[in-house]
Design an enzyme around this catalytic site. Structure first.
Site, PDB file in Angstrom:
ATOM      1  N   GLU A 209       0.891  -1.170   0.000  1.00  0.00           N
ATOM      2  CA  GLU A 209       0.000   0.000   0.000  1.00  0.00           C
ATOM      3  C   GLU A 209       0.922   1.212   0.000  1.00  0.00           C
ATOM      4  O   GLU A 209       1.489   1.569   1.038  1.00  0.00           O
ATOM      5  CB  GLU A 209      -0.890  -0.014   1.246  1.00  0.00           C
ATOM      6  CG  GLU A 209      -1.873  -1.166   1.298  1.00  0.00           C
ATOM      7  CD  GLU A 209      -3.100  -0.947   0.406  1.00  0.00           C
ATOM      8  OE1 GLU A 209      -3.399   0.212   0.052  1.00  0.00           O
ATOM      9  OE2 GLU A 209      -3.754  -1.940   0.066  1.00  0.00           O
ATOM     10  N   CYS A 243      -2.072   9.629   2.415  1.00  0.00           N
ATOM     11  CA  CYS A 243      -1.635   9.062   1.127  1.00  0.00           C
ATOM     12  C   CYS A 243      -2.592   9.384  -0.013  1.00  0.00           C
ATOM     13  O   CYS A 243      -2.183   9.420  -1.161  1.00  0.00           O
ATOM     14  CB  CYS A 243      -1.467   7.555   1.261  1.00  0.00           C
ATOM     15  SG  CYS A 243      -2.972   6.757   1.856  1.00  0.00           S
TER      16      CYS A 243
HETATM   17  P1  NAD Z   1       8.254   4.698   4.912  1.00  0.00           P
HETATM   18  O1  NAD Z   1       8.196   3.894   3.683  1.00  0.00           O
HETATM   19  O2  NAD Z   1       9.437   5.551   5.164  1.00  0.00           O
HETATM   20  O3  NAD Z   1       8.147   3.749   6.216  1.00  0.00           O
HETATM   21  C1  NAD Z   1       7.122   2.792   6.377  1.00  0.00           C
HETATM   22  C2  NAD Z   1       7.605   1.677   7.304  1.00  0.00           C
HETATM   23  O4  NAD Z   1       8.727   1.037   6.693  1.00  0.00           O
HETATM   24  C3  NAD Z   1       8.061   2.124   8.683  1.00  0.00           C
HETATM   25  O5  NAD Z   1       7.595   1.200   9.644  1.00  0.00           O
HETATM   26  C4  NAD Z   1       9.586   2.106   8.589  1.00  0.00           C
HETATM   27  O6  NAD Z   1      10.218   1.777   9.811  1.00  0.00           O
HETATM   28  C5  NAD Z   1       9.835   1.008   7.584  1.00  0.00           C
HETATM   29  N1  NAD Z   1      11.053   1.256   6.796  1.00  0.00           N
HETATM   30  C6  NAD Z   1      11.588   2.462   6.466  1.00  0.00           C
HETATM   31  N2  NAD Z   1      12.712   2.300   5.725  1.00  0.00           N
HETATM   32  C7  NAD Z   1      12.879   0.967   5.585  1.00  0.00           C
HETATM   33  C8  NAD Z   1      13.855   0.167   4.940  1.00  0.00           C
HETATM   34  N3  NAD Z   1      14.875   0.714   4.287  1.00  0.00           N
HETATM   35  N4  NAD Z   1      13.729  -1.173   5.001  1.00  0.00           N
HETATM   36  C9  NAD Z   1      12.701  -1.735   5.640  1.00  0.00           C
HETATM   37  N5  NAD Z   1      11.742  -1.025   6.294  1.00  0.00           N
HETATM   38  C10 NAD Z   1      11.834   0.309   6.275  1.00  0.00           C
HETATM   39  O7  NAD Z   1       6.901   5.552   4.946  1.00  0.00           O
HETATM   40  P2  NAD Z   1       6.426   6.625   6.000  1.00  0.00           P
HETATM   41  O8  NAD Z   1       7.270   7.844   5.880  1.00  0.00           O
HETATM   42  O9  NAD Z   1       6.263   6.017   7.343  1.00  0.00           O
HETATM   43  O10 NAD Z   1       4.958   6.926   5.426  1.00  0.00           O
HETATM   44  C11 NAD Z   1       4.715   7.785   4.365  1.00  0.00           C
HETATM   45  C12 NAD Z   1       4.501   7.045   3.054  1.00  0.00           C
HETATM   46  O11 NAD Z   1       3.507   6.042   3.210  1.00  0.00           O
HETATM   47  C13 NAD Z   1       3.946   7.974   1.969  1.00  0.00           C
HETATM   48  O12 NAD Z   1       4.566   7.694   0.746  1.00  0.00           O
HETATM   49  C14 NAD Z   1       2.463   7.630   1.931  1.00  0.00           C
HETATM   50  O13 NAD Z   1       1.824   7.934   0.718  1.00  0.00           O
HETATM   51  C15 NAD Z   1       2.512   6.157   2.202  1.00  0.00           C
HETATM   52  N6  NAD Z   1       1.230   5.692   2.724  1.00  0.00           N
HETATM   53  C16 NAD Z   1       0.455   4.876   1.935  1.00  0.00           C
HETATM   54  C17 NAD Z   1      -0.795   4.461   2.403  1.00  0.00           C
HETATM   55  C18 NAD Z   1      -1.692   3.570   1.591  1.00  0.00           C
HETATM   56  O14 NAD Z   1      -2.663   3.043   2.142  1.00  0.00           O
HETATM   57  N7  NAD Z   1      -1.445   3.362   0.305  1.00  0.00           N
HETATM   58  C19 NAD Z   1      -1.237   4.878   3.653  1.00  0.00           C
HETATM   59  C20 NAD Z   1      -0.412   5.702   4.407  1.00  0.00           C
HETATM   60  C21 NAD Z   1       0.819   6.092   3.939  1.00  0.00           C
END
Ligand code: NAD
Length: 461
Positions: A209, A243
Site C-alpha cells: 500500500e 496518502c
Molecule cells: P516509509 O516507507 O518511510 O516507512 C514505512 C515503514 O517502513 C516504517 O515502519 C519504517 O520503519 C519502515 N522502513 C523504512 N525504511 C525501511 C527500509 N529501508 N527497510 C525496511 N523497512 C523500512 O513511509 P512513512 O514515511 O512512514 O509513510 C509515508 C509514506 O507512506 C507515503 O509515501 C504515503 O503515501 C505512504 N502511505 C500509503 C498508504 C496507503 O494506504 N497506500 C497509507 C499511508 C501512507
C-alpha cells in the site's frame, strides 16, 4: 528475539491457528473492538503525544474506520470463508470443484506513521479474519502509538499469535530476512521496492500500500463551492499527511480565479489561519522537507496565494495554497505529503490527461465535474488505484470497495473481503469420482478410436 517469535508463531499456526474456527476469529475481532471502545481516550492521548492530532480527527480517521472494518468482517466472515462451488465443464463431468480459503500462515505487517493506529490495526483485522498469525512493526516515528499498540496486543493475544516488534529500519531489515507467508506493507514506493526485493528471496507474497501524487481535476462545469469544501477537508485533514490527499489541482482556466477564492474562503471557514492547535507535521525532518519545498517553489516563480505560516518549534505549517507553477516545478513532481496545495490551470483536457499519464499511476484521482462526458473521458483514459467523482478521500472508508494502488502506488488491495483475500490462499480443490471418468477416455495407449477422439475435441478448440 525476532527469530524466537517467528518460530513460535510458525509452530502455533501449524498446531492450532490453521484450523481455527470462524467463531474463534470472531471472538478475537470482538475483543479488539471492545478494547478500542474501552480505551478510546487513551488512544486519542497517545496519538496526540506523537503529533498533536486532535481528538475529532483521531475518532474520525483512526478509530471509526477500524470499528467499521471489524463490524463488516464480523457480519461477512461466514460468507467469505465458506468454500465456493464453481461450474464443472463437460470434460470434468462427474467431478466437483471448489475454492477453499486457507489462511496463508505467519504474516508481517509494516506500518507508516501518518495514521499510526489505523494502518496497524486495519490490516490486522483482515489477517485475523483470514486466520493468520501476525508480527506488527509500527513506525518508529510515532513511538507513543507504537507502545500503546504493543500494550494492546499483549493484553489481548499471546505473542505466538500476534506480536509487536518495535524499532527502526534495522529492525525492519531483520524482519524482512524471515520467510513470512505474506507481508502487508504500507509506506513509500521507495521502501516498497526494498520490501518486495526482500520478499522475493523467499517468494513471499506481498501487499504494498504505497503513496502517490494524486491529481485533482476541476473542469468548466464543476460546482466550485462544493469542490472547494471537499478538497479543503480532504487535503488538510491530518495536515495533509494522507496518502490519498489531493497532491495538486488542475482547474479549467475559466474557473481558476473563482476556485482560488472559494478555496481561501473554505480554509478560513474550516481552519483558522493561525490555529496552531491543529495536527502537526510529524517531525522536524518532514517539517524541514516541506518548508524547503515551499521556499524552493516560491523562489522558482510560484506564487504564495494563501497561508505559509510556520513555526519550527512546534512543526506547524498552516494550510497553504500555491499558484503559478508549471509541470516542470519540483513541487509538481513530488508526493507533497503535507499542507501545501499547488494549483495549475488548463485549457485543454486532453493535454491534462496526457500529462497525468506521463507520470506514475496515482493512488487516487479526483474529478470535479457535472459533465458525464468529461467524467467518463477522464475515467476511461487514466489509471489509478482509486477514483472519486465530486468527492475526495472518503473512498478509503467505503469498505465494500477494494483499497489500494496500481504499480508505483501499490500492489494488492485492502479492506473488507479484498483484505481477507490478501491474507488467504485461494486453494483450488477438485474432487473426482472413483472408477470410470470421462477423462480416462483419452489416456494412452492412443488407439485409433482415441486418436480420432483427441482430434475431434482438439478440433473443437
Ligand atoms: P516509509 O516507507 O518511510 O516507512 C514505512 C515503514 O517502513 C516504517 O515502519 C519504517 O520503519 C519502515 N522502513 C523504512 N525504511 C525501511 C527500509 N529501508 N527497510 C525496511 N523497512 C523500512 O513511509 P512513512 O514515511 O512512514 O509513510 C509515508 C509514506 O507512506 C507515503 O509515501 C504515503 O503515501 C505512504 N502511505 C500509503 C498508504 C496507503 O494506504 N497506500 C497509507 C499511508 C501512507
Amino acid at each position: 528475539m525476532i527469530n524466537e517469535i517467528f518460530n513460535s508463531q510458525k509452530k502455533h499456526f501449524q498446531n492450532e491457528l490453521k484450523t481455527s474456527s470462524i467463531n474463534d476469529r470472531l471472538k478475537k475481532l470482538r475483543s479488539i473492538k471492545n478494547w478500542i471502545k474501552n480505551n478510546k481516550k487513551l488512544i486519542c492521548e497517545e496519538i496526540y503525544k506523537d503529533f498533536e492530532k486532535g481528538e475529532e480527527e483521531v475518532l474520525l480517521s483512526e478509530i471509526k474506520p477500524i470499528i467499521d472494518e471489524i463490524n463488516h468482517n464480523v457480519s461477512q466472515l461466514s460468507v467469505w470463508t465458506k468454500p465456493k462451488r464453481v461450474d464443472t465443464p463437460l470434460a470434468f463431468i462427474g467431478s466437483k470443484s471448489e475454492i477453499h480459503y486457507e489462511p496463508k500462515g505467519v504474516t508481517l505487517i509494516i506500518a507508516p506513521w501518518n495514521y499510526p493506529f489505523n494502518l496497524c490495526i486495519g490490516p490486522l483485522v483482515s489477517a485475523i479474519g483470514a486466520g493468520c498469525s501476525v508480527i506488527i512493526k509500527p513506525s518508529e516515528h510515532t513511538p507513543n502509538t507504537a507502545n500503546l499498540i504493543s500494550r494492546m496486543m499483549s493484553e489481548l493475544f499471546k505473542e505466538e499469535e500476534i506480536a509487536v516488534v518495535q524499532g527502526d529500519v534495522s529492525v525492519s531489515t531483520e524482519l524482512l530476512k524471515l520467510p513470512f507467508n505474506h507481508i502487508f506493507f504500507t509506506g513509500s514506493p521507495q521502501v516498497g521496492k526494498i520490501v518486495m526485493k526482500a520478499a522475493a528471496e523467499h517468494l513471499t507474497s506481498v501487499t504494498l500500500e504505497l503513496g502517490g501524487r494524486n491529481p485533482t481535476i476541476i473542469d468548466e462545469t464543476a460546482n466550485l463551492k462544493d469542490a472547494a469544501q471537499k478538497i479543503v477537508w480532504g487535503k488538510f485533514l491530518n495536515s495533509g499527511q494522507t496518502c490519498i490527499a489531493p497532491n495538486y489541482i488542475y482547474v479549467h482556466e475559466s474557473q481558476a480565479q473563482k476556485l482560488k477564492d472559494s478555496l481561501i474562503e473554505q480554509i478560513e471557514i474550516q481552519y483558522s489561519k493561525l490555529d496552531t492547535t491543529r495536527t502537526k507535521i510529524v517531525n522536524s525532518n518532514h517539517f524541514g522537507r516541506l518548508t524547503d519545498l515551499l521556499d524552493k517553489t516560491i523562489s522558482a516563480g510560484g506564487k504564495l496565494l494563501y497561508g505559509g505560516e510556520k513555526d519550527g518549534k512546534i512543526n506547524f505549517l498552516s494550510p497553504t495554497l500555491i499558484s503559478d507553477i508549471t509541470i516542470d516545478s519540483s513541487i509538481f513532481k513530488e508526493e507533497i505529503f503535507g499542507p501545501i496545495l499547488p494549483i495549475l490551470t488548463y485549457s485543454n483536457l486532453e493535454e491534462v490527461i496526457e500529462t497525468i499519464n506521463k507520470t506514475e499511476k496515482p493512488l487516487a484521482l479526483y474529478i470535479f465535474s457535472k459533465s458525464r462526458k468529461n467524467q467518463n473521458y477522464i475515467l476511461n483514459n487514466t489509471s489509478s488505484g482509486t477514483t472519486a467523482i465530486n468527492e475526495t478521500t472518503v473512498q478509503f472508508a467505503q469498505n465494500h470497495l477494494p483499497f489500494g494502488g496500481v504499480n508505483n502506488s501499490g500492489i494488492g488491495k485492502a479492506h473488507g473481503e479484498f483484505g481477507f483475500y490478501e491474507f488467504s490462499n485461494l486453494k483450488s480443490v477438485l474432487k473426482q469420482r472413483v472408477g470410470f471418468t470421462s477423462l480416462k477416455m483419452i489416456y494412452p495407449p492412443y488407439t485409433n478410436f482415441k486418436k480420432k477422439l483427441i482430434r475431434f475435441i482438439s478440433f473443437r478448440l
